[in-house]
Scaffold this motif. Structure first.
Motif, PDB file in Angstrom:
ATOM      1  N   HIS A  93      66.487-101.985  22.983  1.00 54.91           N
ATOM      2  CA  HIS A  93      65.809-103.262  22.700  1.00 54.91           C
ATOM      3  C   HIS A  93      65.819-104.184  23.909  1.00 54.91           C
ATOM      4  N   GLY A  94      66.882-104.182  24.693  1.00 55.87           N
ATOM      5  CA  GLY A  94      66.968-105.034  25.862  1.00 55.87           C
ATOM      6  C   GLY A  94      68.414-105.280  26.255  1.00 55.87           C
ATOM      7  N   THR A  95      68.590-105.942  27.391  1.00 53.02           N
ATOM      8  CA  THR A  95      69.920-106.244  27.909  1.00 53.02           C
ATOM      9  C   THR A  95      70.065-107.748  28.081  1.00 53.02           C
ATOM     10  N   LEU A  96      71.153-108.271  27.578  1.00 50.70           N
ATOM     11  CA  LEU A  96      71.469-109.690  27.703  1.00 50.70           C
ATOM     12  C   LEU A  96      72.521-109.840  28.798  1.00 50.70           C
ATOM     13  N   LYS A  97      72.145-110.519  29.909  1.00 47.50           N
ATOM     14  CA  LYS A  97      73.048-110.641  31.051  1.00 47.50           C
ATOM     15  C   LYS A  97      73.353-112.097  31.402  1.00 47.50           C
ATOM     16  N   LYS A  98      72.682-113.048  30.760  1.00 48.19           N
ATOM     17  CA  LYS A  98      72.937-114.456  31.049  1.00 48.19           C
ATOM     18  C   LYS A  98      74.175-114.924  30.286  1.00 48.19           C
ATOM     19  N   ASP A  99      74.977-115.746  30.939  1.00 50.84           N
ATOM     20  CA  ASP A  99      76.151-116.287  30.253  1.00 50.84           C
ATOM     21  C   ASP A  99      75.745-117.502  29.423  1.00 50.84           C
ATOM     22  N   GLY A 100      76.346-117.623  28.256  1.00 47.58           N
ATOM     23  CA  GLY A 100      76.038-118.734  27.376  1.00 47.58           C
ATOM     24  C   GLY A 100      76.141-118.340  25.913  1.00 47.58           C
ATOM     25  N   TYR A 101      75.507-119.162  25.062  1.00 51.99           N
ATOM     26  CA  TYR A 101      75.547-118.977  23.602  1.00 51.99           C
ATOM     27  C   TYR A 101      74.122-118.697  23.135  1.00 51.99           C
ATOM     28  N   PHE A 102      73.909-117.512  22.513  1.00 51.82           N
ATOM     29  CA  PHE A 102      72.560-117.073  22.170  1.00 51.82           C
ATOM     30  C   PHE A 102      72.527-116.554  20.728  1.00 51.82           C
ATOM     31  N   TRP A 103      71.305-116.420  20.258  1.00 53.26           N
ATOM     32  CA  TRP A 103      71.066-115.774  18.968  1.00 53.26           C
ATOM     33  C   TRP A 103      70.016-114.695  19.165  1.00 53.26           C
ATOM     34  N   VAL A 104      70.316-113.485  18.703  1.00 53.14           N
ATOM     35  CA  VAL A 104      69.401-112.356  18.822  1.00 53.14           C
ATOM     36  C   VAL A 104      69.161-111.785  17.428  1.00 53.14           C
ATOM     37  N   ASN A 105      68.279-110.829  17.363  1.00 50.72           N
ATOM     38  CA  ASN A 105      67.971-110.175  16.095  1.00 50.72           C
ATOM     39  C   ASN A 105      69.256-109.605  15.483  1.00 50.72           C
ATOM     40  N   PRO A 106      69.590-109.980  14.247  1.00 45.69           N
ATOM     41  CA  PRO A 106      70.853-109.494  13.657  1.00 45.69           C
ATOM     42  C   PRO A 106      70.908-107.974  13.489  1.00 45.69           C
ATOM     43  N   PHE A 107      69.758-107.310  13.464  1.00 45.29           N
ATOM     44  CA  PHE A 107      69.757-105.862  13.330  1.00 45.29           C
ATOM     45  C   PHE A 107      70.117-105.165  14.648  1.00 45.29           C
ATOM     46  N   CYS A 108      70.134-105.903  15.746  1.00 54.08           N
ATOM     47  CA  CYS A 108      70.461-105.300  17.047  1.00 54.08           C
ATOM     48  C   CYS A 108      71.949-104.953  17.093  1.00 54.08           C
TER      49      CYS A 108
END
Length: 331
Positions: A93-108
């Motif tokens: 689906h993708g790669t999250l590399k940024k530091d911080g607080y995020f929300w992504v698809n819960p199915f991931c």
């Protein structure tokens, strides 16, 4: 090589679409407290006037609460130099590399094959559980302390060599999808690269005529650079970058260490004797020149030979010479 290129280029790292974690957290909290209020307050205030409306509001509140609980796992926190590789229903689906607080698809789902597996250990009757490592992948510079191993050098002599590798992950998709476990893969390839380079060079020089030859002991920096290049080619498929390779231990194997020590001692003794003889010859030459220049005594060739022999014995001997005083004529 074509197959390796296909494997390496099969996945391309791409950023994942995210939403602001704080905004989503506020929305989740609003939905949570709103659903609780609907389930509790709705039946209380409407049960006496409209039972159907009260039941409908309670059911709606329960559904909103379930939806709210479904949104919560999508909240992710990433520290600096961390990455999260996400798959959605078995696909990248993708790669999250940024530091911080995020929300992504819960199915991931996050994947990290290099994380420590879950385990259970028992020590002195006390049982402890380990639930495995984090799904986050560290992008920090890491160290691999490779165990000492016995290999054969160019001349077939068994030697013990140990290395340390400084490395980091530069492509998370290759590290996750191209190999089973990138840490185990790196350790195995490090052993192979060490053996491959060590067998190409001798441990040390055997003859003085081989001064220009590279050795494991005398050319450690050049050997380490070759190990780095060889190891980098081997682990490129896993998206790893080798920053530095150093030889931390190098010695002969125990079975030949004693013999090689005797050889080194013999070389040291020969070198010391050579230096002593060179100095003694110079001192004898200086003594003969001074005796001749100052005309202290006239010596024929036979007496000069005897004097040279005596002086060399005194100067080159292992023990102190015992002088003999000649009370008669020297002739």
């Amino acid at each position: 090589m074509e197959m390796q290129e296909k494997i390496v280029n099969r996945y391309t790292e791409k950023p994942v679409k995210t939403k602001n974690g704080f905004v989503m957290l506020a929305l989740i909290l609003v939905l949570f407290f709103g659903s609780i209020a609907a389930m509790v307050c709705g039946p209380v205030f409407l049960s006496s006037t409209n039972v159907g409306a009260a039941v409908g509001i309670a059911i709606a509140g329960a559904l909103v609460l379930i939806f709210d609980l479904f949104l919560m796992p999508g909240l992710k926190i990433l520290n600096p130099n961390e990455a999260l590789v996400l798959t959605l229903f078995g696909k990248y689906h993708g790669t999250l590399k940024k530091d911080g607080y995020f929300w992504v698809n819960p199915f991931c789902e996050g994947i990290n094959p290099g994380a420590a597996p879950a385990s259970m250990t028992t020590v002195n009757g006390n049982t402890s559980f380990s639930f495995g490592g984090s799904r986050k992948i560290s992008l920090k510079t890491m160290t691999l302390n490779n165990e000492k191993q016995t290999v054969n050098d160019e001349r077939g002599n068994p030697i013990v060599i140990g290395t340390i590798v400084i490395w980091r992950i530069v492509d998370t998709t290759k590290a996750v999808f191209n190999v089973q476990n990138y840490r185990t893969f790196l350790g195995t390839q490090c052993d192979s690269a060490t053996r491959n380079i060590a067998r190409m060079y001798p441990y040390d020089l055997m003859d003085d005529d081989d001064q220009g030859e590279k050795t494991l002991r005398g050319s450690s920096q050049e050997i380490a650079d070759m190990m780095k290049q060889d190891l980098q080619q081997r682990v490129a498929i896993a998206g790893l970058e080798i920053l530095e390779v150093r030889i931390t231990h190098l010695s002969y194997a125990p079975e030949i260490a004693a013999a090689m020590l005797q050889r080194q001692q013999a070389e040291a003794i020969v070198a010391a004797r050579k230096k002593i003889v060179e100095g003694a010859v110079g001192m004898v030459e200086m003594a003969l020149e001074q005796l001749q220049d100052q005309r202290i005594v006239d010596l024929d060739e036979e007496r000069k030979a005897a004097m040279v022999s005596n002086l060399l014995v005194v100067l080159c001997g292992n023990k102190d010479a015992q002088p003999i005083v000649n009370s008669g004529s020297i002739y």
